[in-house]
Scaffold this active site. Structure first.
Site, PDB file in Angstrom:
ATOM      1  N   HIS A  20      -8.782 -10.164   0.461  1.00  0.00           N
ATOM      2  CA  HIS A  20      -8.582  -9.944   1.893  1.00  0.00           C
ATOM      3  C   HIS A  20      -9.732 -10.645   2.581  1.00  0.00           C
ATOM      4  O   HIS A  20     -10.893 -10.267   2.391  1.00  0.00           O
ATOM      5  CB  HIS A  20      -8.597  -8.441   2.201  1.00  0.00           C
ATOM      6  N   HIS A  64       0.879  -1.170   0.000  1.00  0.00           N
ATOM      7  CA  HIS A  64       0.000   0.000   0.000  1.00  0.00           C
ATOM      8  C   HIS A  64       0.915   1.218   0.000  1.00  0.00           C
ATOM      9  O   HIS A  64       1.427   1.607   1.050  1.00  0.00           O
ATOM     10  CB  HIS A  64      -0.873   0.023   1.261  1.00  0.00           C
ATOM     11  N   PHE A  65       1.158   1.768  -1.180  1.00  0.00           N
ATOM     12  CA  PHE A  65       2.081   2.908  -1.273  1.00  0.00           C
ATOM     13  C   PHE A  65       1.344   4.254  -1.172  1.00  0.00           C
ATOM     14  O   PHE A  65       1.950   5.295  -1.263  1.00  0.00           O
ATOM     15  CB  PHE A  65       2.931   2.815  -2.550  1.00  0.00           C
ATOM     16  N   ASN A  83      -6.766   0.637  -2.309  1.00  0.00           N
ATOM     17  CA  ASN A  83      -7.492   1.400  -1.266  1.00  0.00           C
ATOM     18  C   ASN A  83      -6.841   2.763  -1.025  1.00  0.00           C
ATOM     19  O   ASN A  83      -6.446   3.107   0.083  1.00  0.00           O
ATOM     20  CB  ASN A  83      -7.606   0.594   0.035  1.00  0.00           C
ATOM     21  N   ASP A  86       2.504  -6.820   2.610  1.00  0.00           N
ATOM     22  CA  ASP A  86       1.349  -5.987   3.028  1.00  0.00           C
ATOM     23  C   ASP A  86       1.853  -4.678   3.647  1.00  0.00           C
ATOM     24  O   ASP A  86       1.252  -4.153   4.590  1.00  0.00           O
ATOM     25  CB  ASP A  86       0.435  -6.733   4.002  1.00  0.00           C
TER      26      ASP A  86
HETATM   27  O1  DOR Z   1      -3.393  -3.774   8.202  1.00  0.00           O
HETATM   28  C1  DOR Z   1      -3.811  -3.452   7.107  1.00  0.00           C
HETATM   29  N1  DOR Z   1      -3.525  -2.251   6.579  1.00  0.00           N
HETATM   30  N2  DOR Z   1      -4.591  -4.301   6.423  1.00  0.00           N
HETATM   31  C2  DOR Z   1      -5.228  -3.918   5.301  1.00  0.00           C
HETATM   32  O2  DOR Z   1      -5.988  -4.693   4.784  1.00  0.00           O
HETATM   33  C3  DOR Z   1      -5.080  -2.564   4.776  1.00  0.00           C
HETATM   34  C4  DOR Z   1      -3.829  -1.950   5.240  1.00  0.00           C
HETATM   35  C5  DOR Z   1      -3.813  -0.458   5.006  1.00  0.00           C
HETATM   36  O3  DOR Z   1      -4.080  -0.049   3.885  1.00  0.00           O
HETATM   37  O4  DOR Z   1      -3.528   0.286   5.943  1.00  0.00           O
END
Ligand code: DOR
Length: 450
Positions: free
Chosen positions: A178, A62-63, A94, A315
């Protein structure tokens, strides 16, 4: 044009380890052999005592760009990735706005060009109402379609049963999920709040984000995939209980075709931390799914070794120090991991818990195979020269001052790791020299051979 000769390294690739040399010409591996002699103008790197591996491919990061760039962005987080030996990333949808159609996807590719130090691919996200975008996705433009079958950071939960069924039936690429059942989590959180009010302790996180919630949702994903013959990849498996859902054995058949339709992934933090670490690290190891028990950790390591779990990823999900210091219920979930993940995985090699070949298989070869990544993920002549050189005998303690991720902290601070990333090459050029970032960002858009 890049001309490198890396000599006398211990190469680890496709289950074999041997001492040899590797020549880079331009962006490709030209030759792998032994006793190669330097050509005029070639830069020679004596890698005696070091391990030369294909650059790692992280299929789950998640960048944060666009929209959440106070936490991280494509430039900062990819810098941390290459410093950690990760040369390719696949980024999650997201963001703000979420990546729900082809236009949002192309916007991300545009942002990454010239700024991302690792090669990049972006997932299309699913929602309860973007079925048309999913159906019409060009499979060459994304590694896969991400379905949040449990609510997490961002509001991307897909919980409409008919929509889920249609996504699994019609997706033109692999689906990645997920899996955590949100109603189960909501009920457990309500119970915790009834008991503790607003001061729910973070040590409850694995009981609220429970193993039952994971198992229920993973079971649903697997059953939908079996019903429709979907190519399903279940992300971040965190419990021993879910392992029975997956078949053990190699990823490919004798003809080099994918043997499994349903594959599984775990993440580095589930192999390193366990329930007892909440007392020391609190929200700094709060993530979704939650880090569970030491027995889960041990089972997940064994499942990698036994080929029940196919992929190791991070992740990587940075949040600021300020955000993480809030009370448990208000602190966001996720950890920054790309800079230290390979070192943490290699620590398991040093401890005799995983083979070096297993780490290379799960963290480089398998994601390339699962997502049809063209010409990356292996030490092979003709492939892109995405490489990581590891000094396996450079014991050091992880400290905050070396963190490149924009959030400025690491859950591994204070950990002693035996290895160090001595160099990272991306597309034939040096990207990390062991001390600092070098060259301009060299990452390229991934091509998918499908
Ligand atoms: O711990 C998490 N952080 N799980 C996720 O599914 C999303 C991620 C985030 O984008 O912060």
């Amino acid at each position: 044009m890049s001309h490198w000769l890396i000599k006398n390294a211990l190469l680890a690739n496709e289950g074999r380890e041997w001492e040899g040399d590797l020549r880079i010409v331009g962006d490709r591996i030209e030759r792998i052999g032994s006793g190669l002699t330097a050509r005029p103008g070639e830069q020679v790197l004596d890698a005696h005592g070091r391990w030369l591996l294909p650059g790692m491919i992280d299929d789950q990061v998640h960048f944060r760009e666009p929209g959440l760039i106070h936490k991280g962005d494509l430039a900062s987080e990819s810098a941390a990735a290459v410093a950690g030996g990760i040369t390719t990333i696949m980024d999650m949808p997201n963001t703000i706005p979420p990546t729900l159609d082809a236009a949002a996807l192309e916007d991300k590719y545009r942002r990454a060009a010239g700024r991302c130090r690792a090669n990049f691919g972006f997932y299309l996200g699913a929602s309860n109402d973007n079925l048309d975008a999913i159906r019409t996705l060009d499979p060459k433009t994304a590694p896969g379609i991400k379905v949040f079958m449990g609510a997490s950071t961002g509001n991307m939960l897909v919980d409409d049963p008919d929509t889920l069924d249609a996504i699994f039936r019609e997706a033109p690429t692999p689906i990645i999920t997920h899996c955590e059942d949100t109603p189960t989590i909501d009920a457990l959180q309500a119970e915790a709040k009834a008991r503790f009010g607003d001061d729910v302790p973070v040590s409850m996180h694995p009981d609220i984000r429970s193993r039952e919630a994971c198992l229920k949702s993973s079971r649903l994903a697997v059953s939908l995939a079996k019903k429709h013959g979907t190519r399903l990849h279940v992300l971040h498996i965190s419990t021993a209980d879910e392992l029975a859902l997956f078949e053990s054995g190699p990823l490919l058949d004798r003809d080099g075709r994918l043997r499994k339709r349903i594959t599984a992934e775990t993440c580095i933090h589930f192999l390193h931390f366990a329930r007892e670490d909440y007392a020391r690290l609190g929200n700094f190891i709060k993530c979704n799914p939650a880090i569970k028990d030491a027995s889960d950790r041990d089972a997940l390591i064994a499942a990698l070794a036994n080929d029940v779990i196919d992929v190791l990823a991070t992740d990587h999900a940075p949040h600021t120090l300020e955000e993480k210091q809030r009370p448990y219920l208000n602190a966001p979930s996720g950890l920054p991991l790309v800079q230290d993940a390979l070192l943490a995985a290699l620590e398991l090699v040093h401890q005799g818990k995983l083979g070096l070949a297993t780490v290379v298989q799960k963290f480089a070869h398998a994601p390339a195979q699962l997502f049809d990544v063209a010409h990356r993920g292996f030490l092979r002549e003709g492939h892109f020269a995405d490489l990581v050189l590891v000094d396996p005998d450079a014991s050091h303690v992880i400290s905050r001052d070396r963190v490149l991720s924009k959030c400025g902290w690491s859950p591994f601070e204070g950990a002693r790791f035996t290895s160090r990333i001595a160099a990272t090459f991306v597309n034939g050029e040096l990207a990390w020299d062991g001390e600092r970032l070098v060259n301009l960002p060299l990452g390229r858009r991934l091509e998918f051979a499908r």
